[in-house]
Design an enzyme around this catalytic site. Structure first.
Site, mmCIF file in Angstrom:
data_model
loop_
_atom_site.group_PDB
_atom_site.id
_atom_site.type_symbol
_atom_site.label_atom_id
_atom_site.label_comp_id
_atom_site.label_asym_id
_atom_site.label_seq_id
_atom_site.Cartn_x
_atom_site.Cartn_y
_atom_site.Cartn_z
ATOM 1 N N GLY A 172 0.881 -1.144 -0.083
ATOM 2 C CA GLY A 172 0.079 -0.068 -0.208
ATOM 3 C C GLY A 172 0.820 1.279 -0.029
ATOM 4 O O GLY A 172 1.862 1.115 -0.312
ATOM 5 N N GLY A 173 0.314 2.299 0.476
ATOM 6 C CA GLY A 173 0.755 3.439 0.730
ATOM 7 C C GLY A 173 2.274 3.574 1.422
ATOM 8 O O GLY A 173 3.117 4.273 1.234
ATOM 9 N N GLY A 407 25.343 13.162 -28.044
ATOM 10 C CA GLY A 407 24.726 13.749 -26.939
ATOM 11 C C GLY A 407 25.256 12.997 -25.734
ATOM 12 O O GLY A 407 25.400 13.636 -24.640
ATOM 13 N N ALA A 408 25.550 11.797 -25.851
ATOM 14 C CA ALA A 408 26.116 11.235 -24.796
ATOM 15 C C ALA A 408 27.475 11.630 -24.386
ATOM 16 O O ALA A 408 28.013 11.761 -23.082
ATOM 17 C CB ALA A 408 26.209 9.595 -24.821
HETATM 18 C C1 HXC Z 1 -3.918 -4.704 11.499
HETATM 19 C C2 HXC Z 1 -2.893 -6.455 11.097
HETATM 20 C C3 HXC Z 1 -2.678 -5.824 9.912
HETATM 21 C C4 HXC Z 1 -3.259 -4.481 9.483
HETATM 22 C C5 HXC Z 1 -1.588 -7.726 9.776
HETATM 23 N N1 HXC Z 1 -2.259 -7.507 10.948
HETATM 24 N N2 HXC Z 1 -1.942 -6.745 9.092
HETATM 25 N N3 HXC Z 1 -3.512 -5.648 11.953
HETATM 26 N N4 HXC Z 1 -3.966 -3.893 10.553
HETATM 27 N N5 HXC Z 1 -2.907 -3.778 8.309
HETATM 28 C C6 HXC Z 1 -2.150 -8.308 12.206
HETATM 29 C C7 HXC Z 1 -3.180 -9.728 11.684
HETATM 30 O O1 HXC Z 1 -4.569 -9.326 12.242
HETATM 31 C C8 HXC Z 1 -2.279 -10.728 12.742
HETATM 32 O O2 HXC Z 1 -2.641 -10.526 14.368
HETATM 33 C C9 HXC Z 1 -0.706 -10.350 12.704
HETATM 34 O O3 HXC Z 1 -0.743 -8.825 12.285
HETATM 35 C C10 HXC Z 1 0.006 -11.143 11.611
HETATM 36 O O4 HXC Z 1 -0.733 -11.371 10.297
HETATM 37 P P1 HXC Z 1 -1.029 -12.593 9.768
HETATM 38 O O5 HXC Z 1 -2.029 -12.226 8.689
HETATM 39 O O6 HXC Z 1 -1.245 -13.657 10.701
HETATM 40 O O7 HXC Z 1 0.499 -12.850 9.180
HETATM 41 P P2 HXC Z 1 0.835 -13.372 7.707
HETATM 42 O O8 HXC Z 1 0.139 -14.658 7.471
HETATM 43 O O9 HXC Z 1 2.415 -13.504 7.703
HETATM 44 O O10 HXC Z 1 0.261 -12.175 6.545
HETATM 45 C C11 HXC Z 1 0.936 -11.126 6.697
HETATM 46 C C12 HXC Z 1 0.178 -10.069 5.708
HETATM 47 C C13 HXC Z 1 -1.538 -9.981 6.053
HETATM 48 C C14 HXC Z 1 0.600 -10.486 4.236
HETATM 49 C C15 HXC Z 1 0.892 -8.601 5.768
HETATM 50 O O11 HXC Z 1 -1.473 -9.718 7.301
HETATM 51 C C16 HXC Z 1 -1.899 -9.089 5.404
HETATM 52 O O12 HXC Z 1 -2.268 -9.217 4.152
HETATM 53 N N6 HXC Z 1 -2.571 -7.808 5.843
HETATM 54 C C17 HXC Z 1 -3.101 -6.762 5.492
HETATM 55 C C18 HXC Z 1 -2.146 -6.238 4.546
HETATM 56 C C19 HXC Z 1 -2.916 -4.769 3.895
HETATM 57 O O13 HXC Z 1 -3.855 -5.054 2.972
HETATM 58 N N7 HXC Z 1 -2.649 -3.740 4.418
HETATM 59 C C20 HXC Z 1 -3.217 -2.397 4.126
HETATM 60 C C21 HXC Z 1 -2.152 -1.901 2.856
HETATM 61 S S1 HXC Z 1 -2.824 -0.401 2.471
HETATM 62 P P3 HXC Z 1 -2.437 -11.584 15.133
HETATM 63 O O14 HXC Z 1 -3.349 -10.840 16.515
HETATM 64 O O15 HXC Z 1 -3.216 -12.686 14.674
HETATM 65 O O16 HXC Z 1 -0.980 -11.751 15.278
HETATM 66 C C22 HXC Z 1 -1.956 0.759 3.445
HETATM 67 C C23 HXC Z 1 -2.273 2.261 3.116
HETATM 68 C C24 HXC Z 1 -1.315 2.889 3.597
HETATM 69 O O17 HXC Z 1 -1.298 0.206 4.367
HETATM 70 C C25 HXC Z 1 -1.436 4.271 3.138
HETATM 71 C C26 HXC Z 1 -0.326 5.088 3.511
HETATM 72 C C27 HXC Z 1 -0.566 6.721 2.777
#
Ligand code: HXC
Length: 520
Positions: A172-173, A407-408
């Site tokens: 993501g961001g 040019g290079a």
């Molecule tokens: C809150 C989160 C989280 C999130 C993971 N966790 N991502 N909690 N917010 N974004 C937590 C899970 O609930 C879990 O909690 C622990 O972290 C580990 O995650 P798992 O899924 O069990 O681990 P894994 O299988 O290794 O997968 C990792 C992962 C997956 C691929 C990162 O968790 C995932 O897809 N998360 C969402 C990613 C995502 O879409 N993020 C938003 C991106 S957009 P527990 O309690 O079970 O340990 C963004 C916008 C930013 O970030 C903008 C900035 C400008």
């Protein structure tokens, strides 16, 4: 609590709790994935025992989705300062064991604190990323936190070195903080970066792709150029950070540290007198020349797998850090294309921002022709490199090894772009274009008139030979002072060291302005 000893015990127990992050189970799961924890990474990166932690007792303040009671001391990031080779650095390491390292408002506050301190102290900041992105429960506060970090990345750019390592997810961001920093290191097999993950890609474009294919270390090292270094392991990645910092100053007001040079300053490298093949179309490996001239043959190459037709690396001459930009005849004849121009331009600008002299080794047949390059904007991307060289005020030493066409020639740190000391080897060929292209343009009507193929070939060969005699040498440029001297290849190390010594007191200031308008 009635006495001081009890209070100390409480402190120790709180610290122990904080050090466990998300708990032993999650630490074990991190290890099972072949990853280290945030604290383990910091311990490996910094000088032993030098880490001082900030904000170990910070907790998140979110009450959404019932997470107010799910608290971990320090929240999902470990922050503080320490030393690398006894030089101060600020650091933050996202802790995947706490909410998957997902960014909360409190985490952003912790990260911003070390970035602010790093700016005040004029010390590099290193971010070790391993995070699920914005903490979903914190909604807009998490986004605000990212933006606060981005703003600091932007203000710190060109003031202190900023280094990002990606040792897990970065999606993501969140990817934009590393993108705003100077160098990004990714660990193979365990890290990935993308703006939108495979599931979203599938739903929007129908494309099926794995995380690794979409944004793994190799992809970003070779295809996108987002990452500068790939490491097989996290340990190696952390070593790259240490090595990289050894070439850099602490900030834009300082010079890079001088190392003790154990390689003879006047070492002659006889092999260089024979390295250029007789056939101008035959390639050679420019890194053999780099190894031959720098201290102890050691250099650190950035973006090695991306646009390999140009080499960008740090090295030392007589202990002094330099940035080397070298056309690489081994790939695409060392031509300048879009990717090579972008890669080298960013490197030149980094060196210039941080007072690192630039040494340019030229063997370039020109810019790559064709619709793919023109439609892709080679004009604008090539202009980036031109702009970067022309804007740079650090000492600039250039050595033309062989071809320097069109040019290079102008772009590659020529005299006309304020190159300070420009040398050529006797094998230098400095002209508007290569012989065959030139003869094609100058004599196309005469060539068309000759019907006999043998006579035609003989005519072309004769004219090409005439052209080569006149232009495929460095003396035409030397005649006008566009190269300061033609040097014997085996003396190159010594001549560059001398040149850099003479330029140590260089002062050159660009006209005052708010900022330039580099062709982005
Ligand atoms: C809150 C989160 C989280 C999130 C993971 N966790 N991502 N909690 N917010 N974004 C937590 C899970 O609930 C879990 O909690 C622990 O972290 C580990 O995650 P798992 O899924 O069990 O681990 P894994 O299988 O290794 O997968 C990792 C992962 C997956 C691929 C990162 O968790 C995932 O897809 N998360 C969402 C990613 C995502 O879409 N993020 C938003 C991106 S957009 P527990 O309690 O079970 O340990 C963004 C916008 C930013 O970030 C903008 C900035 C400008």
């Amino acid at each position: 609590m009635d006495n001081q000893q009890e209070k100390v015990k409480q402190l120790i127990s709180l610290r122990e709790k904080a050090r466990l992050g998300g708990g032993e189970k999650r630490i074990a799961s991190q290890h099972e994935k072949g990853k280290y924890t945030a604290r383990e990474r910091i311990a490996m990166l910094l000088d032993e025992g030098s880490f001082e932690e900030f904000d170990m007792f910070v907790q998140h303040r979110c009450t959404n989705f019932g997470i107010s009671d799910t608290q971990y001391l320090g929240d999902g990031v470990v922050t503080g300062y320490g030393t690398i080779d006894n030089r101060l650095v600020y650091i933050y390491a996202q802790d995947f064991t706490v909410f998957g390292g997902a960014l909360s408002e409190s985490m952003a506050m912790k990260i911003c604190k070390v970035m602010d301190q790093a700016m005040k102290m004029g010390a590099p900041v290193i971010g070790l990323n391993d995070s699920g992105g914005a903490r979903i429960q914190e909604s807009v506060n998490a986004l605000a936190g990212y933006a606060e970090i981005f703003q600091r990345n932007i203000l710190a750019s060109g003031v202190i070195p900023q280094i990002s390592a990606i040792f897990g997810p970065c999606a993501g961001g969140a990817v934009y903080s590393p993108a705003l920093t100077d160098f990004t290191i990714m660990s193979e097999g365990t890290s990935y970066m993308f703006v939108t993950g495979p599931k979203v890609v599938k739903s929007v474009t129908g494309e099926t792709v794995t995380q690794e294919q979409l944004g793994g270390a190799k992809v970003h090292a070779s295809k996108s150029g987002v990452s500068h270094f790939v490491s097989e392991t996290e340990e190696d990645g952390l070593l790259v950070i240490r090595k990289l910092l050894s070439y850099l100053p602490q900030n834009n007001l300082e010079d890079a540290p001088l190392s003790i040079c154990t390689d003879a300053v006047d070492r002659l490298e006889d092999a260089l007198n024979e390295i250029i093949p007789d056939n101008p179309n035959k390639p050679y490996d420019v890194t053999d020349i780099i190894k031959g001239i720098v201290d102890n043959g050691e250099y650190l190459e950035s973006q090695k797998l991306y646009a390999p037709n140009i080499v960008t690396c740090f090295a030392r001459f007589n202990g002094q850090s330099v940035g080397i930009i070298a056309n690489q005849p081994k790939y695409l004849a060392g031509v300048l294309d879009i990717n090579a121009s972008r890669k080298a331009a960013r490197f030149v600008r980094f060196c210039d921002a941080f007072n690192i002299p630039i040494v340019t080794l030229v063997d370039v047949p020109g810019f790559l022709p064709g619709t793919a390059q023109e439609y892709g904007g080679i004009i604008i991307h090539g202009a980036k490199l031109l702009f970067a060289y022309g804007e740079a005020t650090v000492p600039k030493v250039t050595v033309i090894l062989r071809k320097s066409y069109g040019g290079a020639y102008c772009v590659m740190s020529s005299k006309h772009l304020r190159g300070d000391i420009n040398y050529s080897w006797p094998s230098g060929e400095i002209a508007v274009m290569g012989a065959s292209g030139a003869i094609e343009v100058l004599y196309s009507k005469d060539i068309a008139k000759i019907e006999n193929p043998e006579e035609k070939a003989a005519f072309i060969a004769e004219k090409e030979a005439e052209y080569k005699d006149a232009f495929a040498n460095p003396y035409e440029a030397a005649k006008y002072g566009y190269v300061d001297d033609v040097i014997e290849p085996r003396n190159t190390r010594f001549r560059i060291i001398r040149a850099l010594q003479s330029l140590a007191t260089k002062k050159l200031v660009n006209p005052a302005k708010k900022h330039s308008n580099i062709p982005l």
